[in-house]
Design a protein around this motif. Structure first.
Motif, PDB file in Angstrom:
ATOM      1  N   LEU A  44       3.812  26.096   9.074  1.00  0.00           N
ATOM      2  CA  LEU A  44       4.864  26.280   8.082  1.00  0.00           C
ATOM      3  C   LEU A  44       5.533  27.653   8.228  1.00  0.00           C
ATOM      4  CD1 LEU A  44       5.614  24.299   5.499  1.00  0.00           C
ATOM      5  CD2 LEU A  44       5.403  26.535   4.439  1.00  0.00           C
ATOM      6  N   GLU A 104      11.945  30.257  11.619  1.00  0.00           N
ATOM      7  CA  GLU A 104      13.117  29.675  12.293  1.00  0.00           C
ATOM      8  C   GLU A 104      14.288  29.533  11.327  1.00  0.00           C
ATOM      9  OE1 GLU A 104      12.574  26.226  15.067  1.00  0.00           O
ATOM     10  OE2 GLU A 104      10.459  26.696  14.775  1.00  0.00           O
ATOM     11  N   GLU A 160      -0.806  26.483   7.752  1.00  0.00           N
ATOM     12  CA  GLU A 160      -0.073  27.655   7.268  1.00  0.00           C
ATOM     13  C   GLU A 160       0.770  28.264   8.387  1.00  0.00           C
ATOM     14  OE1 GLU A 160      -3.052  30.254   5.559  1.00  0.00           O
ATOM     15  OE2 GLU A 160      -2.620  29.510   3.544  1.00  0.00           O
ATOM     16  N   GLU A 193       5.727  19.235   7.578  1.00  0.00           N
ATOM     17  CA  GLU A 193       5.049  20.539   7.606  1.00  0.00           C
ATOM     18  C   GLU A 193       4.538  20.921   6.211  1.00  0.00           C
ATOM     19  OE1 GLU A 193       7.850  19.829   9.162  1.00  0.00           O
ATOM     20  OE2 GLU A 193       7.874  20.787  11.145  1.00  0.00           O
ATOM     21  N   PHE A 194       5.408  20.783   5.218  1.00  0.00           N
ATOM     22  CA  PHE A 194       4.984  21.172   3.883  1.00  0.00           C
ATOM     23  C   PHE A 194       3.932  20.212   3.330  1.00  0.00           C
ATOM     24  CE2 PHE A 194       5.342  21.198  -0.798  1.00  0.00           C
ATOM     25  CZ  PHE A 194       4.929  22.507  -1.018  1.00  0.00           C
ATOM     26  N   MET A 251       8.093  27.494  10.857  1.00  0.00           N
ATOM     27  CA  MET A 251       9.288  26.803  10.382  1.00  0.00           C
ATOM     28  C   MET A 251      10.137  27.731   9.513  1.00  0.00           C
ATOM     29  SD  MET A 251       9.438  23.155   8.354  1.00  0.00           S
ATOM     30  CE  MET A 251       9.361  23.771   6.669  1.00  0.00           C
ATOM     31  N   SER A 267       9.320  17.864   3.952  1.00  0.00           N
ATOM     32  CA  SER A 267       8.986  17.916   5.385  1.00  0.00           C
ATOM     33  C   SER A 267       7.518  17.579   5.636  1.00  0.00           C
ATOM     34  CB  SER A 267       9.289  19.309   5.937  1.00  0.00           C
ATOM     35  OG  SER A 267       8.398  20.256   5.373  1.00  0.00           O
ATOM     36  N   ILE A 269      12.636  21.147   2.815  1.00  0.00           N
ATOM     37  CA  ILE A 269      11.338  21.794   3.076  1.00  0.00           C
ATOM     38  C   ILE A 269      10.230  21.062   2.322  1.00  0.00           C
ATOM     39  CG2 ILE A 269       9.964  23.906   2.702  1.00  0.00           C
ATOM     40  CD1 ILE A 269      12.609  25.490   3.174  1.00  0.00           C
ATOM     41  N   LEU A 297       0.621  21.033   4.878  1.00  0.00           N
ATOM     42  CA  LEU A 297       0.037  22.241   4.293  1.00  0.00           C
ATOM     43  C   LEU A 297      -0.544  21.934   2.913  1.00  0.00           C
ATOM     44  CD1 LEU A 297      -0.466  25.299   4.045  1.00  0.00           C
ATOM     45  CD2 LEU A 297       1.880  25.521   3.196  1.00  0.00           C
ATOM     46  N   LYS A 298       0.206  21.182   2.122  1.00  0.00           N
ATOM     47  CA  LYS A 298      -0.214  20.867   0.757  1.00  0.00           C
ATOM     48  C   LYS A 298      -1.555  20.122   0.778  1.00  0.00           C
ATOM     49  CE  LYS A 298       1.949  19.282  -3.532  1.00  0.00           C
ATOM     50  NZ  LYS A 298       1.135  18.204  -4.119  1.00  0.00           N
TER      51      LYS A 298
END
Ligand SMILES: [Ca+2]
Ligand SMILES: [Ca+2]
Lengths: 119, 119
Positions: free
Chosen positions: B92, B98, B89, B20-21, B95, B18, B15, B24-25
Motif C-alpha cells: 500500500l 506512486e 503495508e 491493495e487496501f 501505491m 482497491s 483507494i 491490508l485491511k
C-alpha cells in the motif's frame, strides 16, 4: 470500480488547472525572472534549509544564526513579489494538505479504529 | 475543468475499493484479532518508533538497542500473520507513493524547470 491511476491523473489535471496552481506559477515566474529577487529568495530558502537541517540533527543553533534568519525573513517580507510567492506557496500547501487528508482517510480509519478499540 | 475535491474524493473511493487496501485491511484485522500477535506487532512498532525518534534527535543508539531491535524484527518475520501484514503495508505504501508522485508532478515541474535553468 474507479481505477486508481485514472483517478490520480484526473486529480493531477485538476491541480494543474486550479487557480491555486496557476497563481503559484505566475508568482514563481515573476520572482525567477527578476535576478535580484531570485537571489534574495534563494538566499532565504538556503538559510531556512540550513537551520532545518541543524534542528533535525539536534545541533545547537547559535544566537547569530537566529538573528541572521530573522533579518533574511524581514527582507523577503518587504519584497512584494517574494511575499506574494510565499503567500501562493502557502495557499497551494493548504490545498495539497486537504487533498492528502482526503485520500489517506481509508488508512486513518483503519488504523484509527483499532486505536480506539484498544483504549 | 475537473473539480479538485471531486477528483480527490474519487481517488479516495478508488483507494478504498482497491485490492491493495482490502488486502491490508484483512491482514491488519487478522493481527488485531489475535491478542498475542497484536501484542507482538505493537511491541515491534514501539521499538521501531523509539529508535527512529532517537535517530532524528541525533542521539546515540547503543549496541544493546540495535540487538533488541534485530531480535524483535526476527520474531515478527517468523509470525505468518504479522509478516503478511508488513507485506501488505509495504504494498500500500508503494501505491500511495506512486499516487503522490503523480499528483505532485505539476509542482515538481514548476520548481524543477527553474532548477535546470539555473544550472
Ligand atoms: Ca485514540
Ligand atoms: Ca537540476
Amino acid at each position: 470500480m474507479p481505477n486508481i491511476y485514472d483517478s490520480a491523473y484526473d486529480l493531477e489535471k485538476a491541480i494543474r488547472e486550479s487557480e491555486e496552481f496557476k497563481g503559484l506559477k505566475s508568482a514563481f515566474e515573476a520572482v525567477m525572472n527578476d535576478p535580484s529577487a531570485k537571489q534574495m529568495f534563494e538566499n532565504f530558502r538556503d538559510t531556512q534549509m540550513q537551520l532545518q537541517e541543524k534542528q533535525m540533527q539536534g545541533q545547537e543553533i547559535t544566537e547569530e544564526e537566529v538573528e541572521k534568519a530573522r533579518s533574511v525573513v524581514e527582507l523577503v517580507q518587504q519584497h512584494e513579489d517574494i511575499s506574494k510567492l510565499m503567500e501562493e506557496e502557502q495557499r497551494l500547501n493548504m490545498m495539497i494538505n486537504e487533498i492528502s487528508q482526503i485520500i489517506t482517510k481509508p488508512l486513518e480509519e483503519l488504523y484509527g479504529s483499532q486505536e480506539e478499540a484498544a483504549e
